[in-house]
Design a protein around this motif. Structure first.
Motif, short mmCIF file in Angstrom:
data_model
loop_
_atom_site.label_atom_id
_atom_site.label_comp_id
_atom_site.label_asym_id
_atom_site.label_seq_id
_atom_site.Cartn_x
_atom_site.Cartn_y
_atom_site.Cartn_z
N TYR A 57 0.81 -1.22 0.00
CA TYR A 57 0.00 0.00 0.00
C TYR A 57 0.84 1.27 0.00
CZ TYR A 57 -3.66 -3.27 1.24
OH TYR A 57 -4.53 -4.32 1.23
N CYS A 58 1.97 1.27 0.69
CA CYS A 58 2.72 2.52 0.88
C CYS A 58 3.26 3.10 -0.43
CB CYS A 58 3.85 2.34 1.90
SG CYS A 58 5.22 1.35 1.34
N HIS A 59 3.41 2.28 -1.47
CA HIS A 59 3.89 2.83 -2.74
C HIS A 59 2.87 3.79 -3.37
CE1 HIS A 59 1.41 -0.44 -4.38
NE2 HIS A 59 1.40 0.27 -5.50
N LEU A 60 1.65 3.78 -2.88
CA LEU A 60 0.62 4.69 -3.39
C LEU A 60 0.68 6.07 -2.73
CD1 LEU A 60 -2.36 2.17 -3.35
CD2 LEU A 60 -1.08 2.93 -5.35
N ILE A 61 1.41 6.17 -1.64
CA ILE A 61 1.49 7.42 -0.88
C ILE A 61 2.39 8.42 -1.61
CG2 ILE A 61 2.20 8.45 1.32
CD1 ILE A 61 -0.08 6.58 1.79
N VAL A 62 1.87 9.61 -1.84
CA VAL A 62 2.62 10.65 -2.54
C VAL A 62 3.51 11.43 -1.57
CG1 VAL A 62 2.41 12.77 -3.91
CG2 VAL A 62 0.86 10.86 -4.32
N TYR A 63 3.03 11.64 -0.36
CA TYR A 63 3.75 12.42 0.64
C TYR A 63 4.18 11.49 1.77
CZ TYR A 63 1.25 15.99 -1.95
OH TYR A 63 0.74 16.77 -2.95
N PRO A 64 5.41 10.98 1.73
CA PRO A 64 5.85 10.01 2.75
C PRO A 64 5.77 10.53 4.17
CG PRO A 64 7.44 10.17 0.96
CD PRO A 64 6.42 11.23 0.72
N GLN A 65 5.86 11.85 4.36
CA GLN A 65 5.76 12.38 5.71
C GLN A 65 4.39 12.11 6.32
OE1 GLN A 65 6.98 16.48 5.55
NE2 GLN A 65 9.14 15.93 5.45
N ALA A 66 3.41 11.87 5.49
CA ALA A 66 2.08 11.54 6.00
C ALA A 66 2.13 10.25 6.82
CB ALA A 66 1.09 11.40 4.85
N LEU A 67 2.90 9.27 6.37
CA LEU A 67 3.03 8.02 7.12
C LEU A 67 3.78 8.25 8.43
CD1 LEU A 67 3.74 5.42 4.31
CD2 LEU A 67 1.63 5.77 5.60
N PHE A 68 4.77 9.12 8.40
CA PHE A 68 5.48 9.47 9.63
C PHE A 68 4.50 10.05 10.64
CE2 PHE A 68 7.45 12.86 12.13
CZ PHE A 68 8.37 12.13 12.86
N PHE A 69 3.69 11.01 10.21
CA PHE A 69 2.73 11.62 11.12
C PHE A 69 1.65 10.65 11.55
CE2 PHE A 69 4.32 15.70 9.25
CZ PHE A 69 4.93 16.14 10.41
N LEU A 70 1.22 9.77 10.66
CA LEU A 70 0.23 8.76 11.04
C LEU A 70 0.77 7.92 12.20
CD1 LEU A 70 -2.43 7.22 10.60
CD2 LEU A 70 -1.23 5.86 8.86
N GLU A 71 2.01 7.53 12.13
CA GLU A 71 2.61 6.75 13.20
C GLU A 71 2.75 7.58 14.48
OE1 GLU A 71 6.70 4.31 14.05
OE2 GLU A 71 5.86 4.26 12.02
N ARG A 72 3.19 8.82 14.33
CA ARG A 72 3.36 9.68 15.51
C ARG A 72 2.02 9.99 16.18
NH1 ARG A 72 7.22 10.60 18.42
NH2 ARG A 72 6.54 12.71 18.71
#
Length: 150
Positions: A57-72
């Motif tokens: 799924y993560c290859h669909l993410i355009v802004y990788p920082q979004a995943l960082f913030f999702l985890e935080r």
């Protein structure tokens, strides 16, 4: 009851759009000051969305920082800190600094060549004619022009 393929696609698009919004610190501030982080169902939704970190799924993410913030956002103290405009401004400044330096840093380390370990953008060395010493001088480069296609 199983969802239809159309419903699954719509859900996927909505989740992806929401996760993309998490890269925007102003949106995180809005969520914090609007009370969303106090709602257990919203926190459960954030926890559910962690599956987007998986490779399929993560290859669909355009802004990788979004995943960082999702985890935080799983951390209550981080969620609480997002109410502070000073914290938001600090995060925003770090994001901008990252964006300003990432491309340059990434290019320096991504293009490597042959046996001497020099980066592809490095100037080739030429002997200055003094064979007694090991004096080498970089050949002139066309500054301002990219060294490799991007």
């Amino acid at each position: 009851m199983s969802e239809s393929p159309e419903d699954a696609k719509l859900r996927c698009e909505a989740e992806l759009e929401f996760i993309s919004c998490l890269a925007n610190v102003s949106y995180l501030h809005f969520l914090a000051t609007s009370g969303y982080f106090a709602k257990p169902e919203f926190l459960n939704y954030l926890n559910y969305l962690l599956y987007w970190k998986r490779p399929e799924y993560c290859h669909l993410i355009v802004y990788p920082q979004a995943l960082f913030f999702l985890e935080r956002l799983q951390d209550p103290s981080f969620r609480a800190s997002l109410s502070s405009i000073d914290v938001i401004n600090s995060i925003r400044a770090r994001q901008v600094a990252h964006w300003q330096t990432y491309r340059k840093t990434n290019l320096l380390f991504s293009f490597t060549s042959g046996s001497n370990g020099a980066a592809a953008g490095d100037a080739p060395l030429a002997t200055t004619g003094n064979t007694a010493g090991s004096s080498q001088t970089p050949l002139p480069q066309n500054h301002g022009q990219p060294q490799a296609p991007i």
